[in-house]
Design a protein around this motif. Sequence first.
Motif, PDB file in Angstrom:
ATOM      1  N   ASP A 146       0.641  -1.268   0.031  1.00 18.30           N
ATOM      2  CA  ASP A 146       0.116  -0.082   0.048  1.00 18.30           C
ATOM      3  C   ASP A 146       0.775   1.175  -0.005  1.00 18.30           C
ATOM      4  OD1 ASP A 146      -2.158  -1.561  -0.138  1.00 18.30           O
ATOM      5  OD2 ASP A 146      -2.590  -1.301   1.968  1.00 18.30           O
ATOM      6  N   ASP A 147       1.777   1.309   0.448  1.00 15.60           N
ATOM      7  CA  ASP A 147       3.031   2.247   0.517  1.00 15.60           C
ATOM      8  C   ASP A 147       3.423   2.692  -0.743  1.00 15.60           C
ATOM      9  OD1 ASP A 147       4.604   0.357   0.507  1.00 15.60           O
ATOM     10  OD2 ASP A 147       5.815   1.243   2.245  1.00 15.60           O
ATOM     11  N   VAL A 148       3.348   2.051  -1.671  1.00 17.34           N
ATOM     12  CA  VAL A 148       3.810   2.217  -3.231  1.00 17.34           C
ATOM     13  C   VAL A 148       2.674   2.858  -4.048  1.00 17.34           C
ATOM     14  CG1 VAL A 148       4.730   1.197  -5.001  1.00 17.34           C
ATOM     15  CG2 VAL A 148       5.710   0.456  -2.978  1.00 17.34           C
ATOM     16  N   THR A 149       2.989   3.887  -4.795  1.00 13.32           N
ATOM     17  CA  THR A 149       2.096   4.632  -5.510  1.00 13.32           C
ATOM     18  C   THR A 149       2.257   4.532  -6.962  1.00 13.32           C
ATOM     19  OG1 THR A 149       1.536   6.218  -3.881  1.00 13.32           O
ATOM     20  CG2 THR A 149       0.784   6.713  -6.102  1.00 13.32           C
ATOM     21  N   LEU A 150       1.293   4.277  -7.849  1.00 16.65           N
ATOM     22  CA  LEU A 150       1.566   3.832  -9.381  1.00 16.65           C
ATOM     23  C   LEU A 150       0.667   4.828  -9.903  1.00 16.65           C
ATOM     24  CD1 LEU A 150       1.499   0.439 -10.790  1.00 16.65           C
ATOM     25  CD2 LEU A 150       0.445   2.522 -12.177  1.00 16.65           C
ATOM     26  N   ASN A 151       1.365   5.943 -10.703  1.00 17.24           N
ATOM     27  CA  ASN A 151       0.482   6.709 -11.540  1.00 17.24           C
ATOM     28  C   ASN A 151       0.929   6.743 -12.992  1.00 17.24           C
ATOM     29  OD1 ASN A 151      -0.444   8.617  -9.569  1.00 17.24           O
ATOM     30  ND2 ASN A 151       1.661   9.028  -8.923  1.00 17.24           N
ATOM     31  N   MET A 152      -0.200   6.497 -13.607  1.00 12.66           N
ATOM     32  CA  MET A 152      -0.109   6.417 -15.132  1.00 12.66           C
ATOM     33  C   MET A 152      -0.180   7.827 -15.796  1.00 12.66           C
ATOM     34  SD  MET A 152      -2.664   3.555 -16.496  1.00 12.66           S
ATOM     35  CE  MET A 152      -1.991   3.267 -18.066  1.00 12.66           C
ATOM     36  N   MET A 153       1.138   8.038 -16.641  1.00 10.10           N
ATOM     37  CA  MET A 153       1.505   9.535 -16.976  1.00 10.10           C
ATOM     38  C   MET A 153       0.745   9.786 -18.317  1.00 10.10           C
ATOM     39  SD  MET A 153       5.359   8.977 -16.290  1.00 10.10           S
ATOM     40  CE  MET A 153       5.932  10.636 -17.117  1.00 10.10           C
ATOM     41  N   GLU A 154      -0.601  10.003 -18.158  1.00 12.78           N
ATOM     42  CA  GLU A 154      -1.441   9.951 -19.305  1.00 12.78           C
ATOM     43  C   GLU A 154      -1.385  11.361 -20.103  1.00 12.78           C
ATOM     44  OE1 GLU A 154      -4.997   6.770 -18.935  1.00 12.78           O
ATOM     45  OE2 GLU A 154      -5.275   8.520 -17.537  1.00 12.78           O
ATOM     46  N   ASP A 155      -0.735  12.323 -19.295  1.00 17.91           N
ATOM     47  CA  ASP A 155      -0.568  13.598 -19.924  1.00 17.91           C
ATOM     48  C   ASP A 155       0.780  13.686 -20.643  1.00 17.91           C
ATOM     49  OD1 ASP A 155       0.889  13.412 -17.546  1.00 17.91           O
ATOM     50  OD2 ASP A 155       0.585  15.312 -16.628  1.00 17.91           O
ATOM     51  N   HIS A 156       1.578  12.565 -20.767  1.00 16.70           N
ATOM     52  CA  HIS A 156       2.665  12.509 -21.618  1.00 16.70           C
ATOM     53  C   HIS A 156       2.575  11.477 -23.002  1.00 16.70           C
ATOM     54  CE1 HIS A 156       4.372  14.586 -18.271  1.00 16.70           C
ATOM     55  NE2 HIS A 156       5.513  14.479 -18.772  1.00 16.70           N
ATOM     56  N   ALA A 157       3.116  12.117 -23.995  1.00 18.51           N
ATOM     57  CA  ALA A 157       3.267  11.457 -25.282  1.00 18.51           C
ATOM     58  C   ALA A 157       4.760  10.717 -25.114  1.00 18.51           C
ATOM     59  CB  ALA A 157       3.175  12.104 -26.443  1.00 18.51           C
ATOM     60  N   LEU A 158       4.940   9.524 -26.096  1.00 24.17           N
ATOM     61  CA  LEU A 158       6.244   9.001 -26.109  1.00 24.17           C
ATOM     62  C   LEU A 158       6.530   8.810 -27.672  1.00 24.17           C
ATOM     63  CD1 LEU A 158       8.413   7.533 -24.336  1.00 24.17           C
ATOM     64  CD2 LEU A 158       6.989   5.466 -24.933  1.00 24.17           C
ATOM     65  N   LEU A 159       7.817   9.456 -27.993  1.00 26.16           N
ATOM     66  CA  LEU A 159       8.405   9.315 -29.302  1.00 26.16           C
ATOM     67  C   LEU A 159       9.705   8.672 -29.227  1.00 26.16           C
ATOM     68  CD1 LEU A 159       7.829  13.208 -30.409  1.00 26.16           C
ATOM     69  CD2 LEU A 159       6.218  11.204 -30.493  1.00 26.16           C
ATOM     70  N   ALA A 160       9.957   7.830 -30.422  1.00 24.86           N
ATOM     71  CA  ALA A 160      11.165   7.147 -30.527  1.00 24.86           C
ATOM     72  C   ALA A 160      11.550   7.927 -31.820  1.00 24.86           C
ATOM     73  CB  ALA A 160      11.008   5.743 -30.559  1.00 24.86           C
ATOM     74  N   VAL A 161      12.831   8.085 -31.848  1.00 30.34           N
ATOM     75  CA  VAL A 161      13.726   8.346 -33.251  1.00 30.34           C
ATOM     76  C   VAL A 161      14.727   7.228 -33.304  1.00 30.34           C
ATOM     77  CG1 VAL A 161      14.957   9.940 -34.409  1.00 30.34           C
ATOM     78  CG2 VAL A 161      12.845  11.032 -32.764  1.00 30.34           C
ATOM     79  N   GLN A 162      14.795   6.591 -34.394  1.00 27.30           N
ATOM     80  CA  GLN A 162      15.730   5.341 -34.398  1.00 27.30           C
ATOM     81  C   GLN A 162      16.377   5.671 -35.744  1.00 27.30           C
ATOM     82  OE1 GLN A 162      15.433   2.498 -32.058  1.00 27.30           O
ATOM     83  NE2 GLN A 162      15.068   4.414 -31.024  1.00 27.30           N
ATOM     84  N   GLY A 163      17.848   5.152 -35.792  1.00 28.30           N
ATOM     85  CA  GLY A 163      18.584   4.920 -36.955  1.00 28.30           C
ATOM     86  C   GLY A 163      19.793   5.462 -36.821  1.00 28.30           C
ATOM     87  N   PRO A 164      20.952   5.347 -37.563  1.00 24.17           N
ATOM     88  CA  PRO A 164      22.332   5.718 -37.405  1.00 24.17           C
ATOM     89  C   PRO A 164      22.508   7.406 -37.308  1.00 24.17           C
ATOM     90  CG  PRO A 164      22.053   4.990 -39.628  1.00 24.17           C
ATOM     91  CD  PRO A 164      20.667   4.482 -38.891  1.00 24.17           C
ATOM     92  N   LYS A 165      21.489   7.917 -37.999  1.00 26.28           N
ATOM     93  CA  LYS A 165      21.772   9.496 -37.884  1.00 26.28           C
ATOM     94  C   LYS A 165      20.710  10.005 -36.774  1.00 26.28           C
ATOM     95  CE  LYS A 165      22.979   9.415 -42.618  1.00 26.28           C
ATOM     96  NZ  LYS A 165      23.056  10.133 -43.911  1.00 26.28           N
ATOM     97  N   ALA A 166      20.063   9.249 -36.058  1.00 27.70           N
ATOM     98  CA  ALA A 166      19.089   9.734 -35.014  1.00 27.70           C
ATOM     99  C   ALA A 166      19.515  10.652 -34.005  1.00 27.70           C
ATOM    100  CB  ALA A 166      18.290   8.559 -34.417  1.00 27.70           C
ATOM    101  N   VAL A 167      20.700  10.267 -33.195  1.00 28.04           N
ATOM    102  CA  VAL A 167      21.056  10.877 -32.076  1.00 28.04           C
ATOM    103  C   VAL A 167      21.777  12.262 -32.606  1.00 28.04           C
ATOM    104  CG1 VAL A 167      22.725  10.811 -30.072  1.00 28.04           C
ATOM    105  CG2 VAL A 167      21.382   9.067 -30.689  1.00 28.04           C
ATOM    106  N   GLU A 168      22.351  12.093 -33.567  1.00 29.01           N
ATOM    107  CA  GLU A 168      22.855  13.371 -34.293  1.00 29.01           C
ATOM    108  C   GLU A 168      21.917  14.578 -34.896  1.00 29.01           C
ATOM    109  OE1 GLU A 168      25.150  15.137 -38.479  1.00 29.01           O
ATOM    110  OE2 GLU A 168      24.978  12.774 -37.954  1.00 29.01           O
ATOM    111  N   ALA A 169      20.751  14.011 -35.293  1.00 26.25           N
ATOM    112  CA  ALA A 169      19.716  14.750 -35.602  1.00 26.25           C
ATOM    113  C   ALA A 169      18.812  15.432 -34.270  1.00 26.25           C
ATOM    114  CB  ALA A 169      18.504  14.225 -36.373  1.00 26.25           C
ATOM    115  N   VAL A 170      18.713  14.564 -33.488  1.00 23.01           N
ATOM    116  CA  VAL A 170      17.907  15.030 -32.165  1.00 23.01           C
ATOM    117  C   VAL A 170      18.729  16.074 -31.371  1.00 23.01           C
ATOM    118  CG1 VAL A 170      16.995  14.404 -29.876  1.00 23.01           C
ATOM    119  CG2 VAL A 170      16.578  12.944 -32.050  1.00 23.01           C
ATOM    120  N   ALA A 171      20.009  15.755 -31.254  1.00 21.25           N
ATOM    121  CA  ALA A 171      21.106  16.851 -30.654  1.00 21.25           C
ATOM    122  C   ALA A 171      21.004  18.117 -31.008  1.00 21.25           C
ATOM    123  CB  ALA A 171      22.336  16.159 -30.602  1.00 21.25           C
TER     124      ALA A 171
END
Length: 382
Positions: A146-171
């Motif tokens: 009971d002392d553990v609380t679980l919250n669903m983060m329904e006010d957040h979206a989740l995006l993934a950027v994948q590929g060899p040039k992904a991190v360079e572009a996101v940065a």
Amino acid sequence: MSDVPATHEDDGFEPLEILTLPLDAWHRAKGGRMVEFAGYHMPVQYEGIMAEHLWTRENAGLFDVSHMGQLSITGDNVATALEALMPAAIADAPMNKARYSLLLNDEGGVLDDLMLTPQAADRIYMVVNGATKYDDVAHMIEHLPDDVTLNMMEDHALLAVQGPKAVEAVARLVPGVEALTFMQAGAFEWNGHDLWISRSGYTGEDGVEMSVPAEAVEAFAEALVAQPEIKPIGLGARDSLRLEAGLPLYGHDLDPAITPVQADLGFALFKRRREAADFPGAARILAERENGPATKRVGLLVDGRQPVREGADVVDASGTVVGRVTSGGFAPSVGAPIAMAYVPLADAAPGTVVTLSQRGKAHRATVTAMPFVPHRYVRGVK
């Protein structure tokens, strides 16, 4: 970690209608062909699965995975409490280091596969599959103290950027992400909005997954695809990419009747937890690890050009069904059909030739090591 639609009993959390993602209108404006998936309208493709798959392998693709469940789990003993439900070593996990784990039933079967990251001594960030998230929440609420609380983060979206040039572009938009290594995460900021970013994904490529406030996600997505390396990519290519990477899909390659050892996910059984044998189904799972499971998930290279799909039988020389195909399709980067199947342990060694039966037609296939395409995770930053 990926997921697939499923039908559940009403547990009090199940959506009663097909829902829309925060980016629904954005996907449609970009030409996304929408389908129902995990209770949501989601884009299956934009310009074509083959083109999107190859673009991601060579450049960077933007995937909207906001249907997945983002959870914030808090409490003074949250790590120890979660260890009672899964085989990961959480209590001694480094801060901001993501770990793949498995929610297990009492028999050691997989209820879901997931990613968890300790953000503080009393807070765990977790991502679970979209089709199972309400069942996962119900299971955890039932079994956590009971002392553990679980919250669903329904006010957040989740995006993934994948590929060899992904991190360079996101940065270019989020400086500092390039310093992350595989499975490392941290807090960042974009245009005054807080982001949580991990260097992870489910394509076998380098890339990031980003938790974004829903109110900011459309502007952020637009800024991402303004980078020349990044295009929006649909569910179709997401599936073919993860299949080439040898990654299981919950509801297809994983389900409550399958154990981690059968699924060839032994890496998720941490040493401390194995030695303590204190996770659900430990006796069965450790016995399978010691003696071998009756059946095992394997990769298959299929002869010819015709894909063999989920549900095809694996048959022996006498025509007896001894296994089943759980995922299959044409692999654009391999240039041939591939599949995953559960086969008897005696037939699981690479090089073993098996016969697949699909709609009365026999297909020859050869067991092969996975991944079919090498992973390109960045485990160290120069």
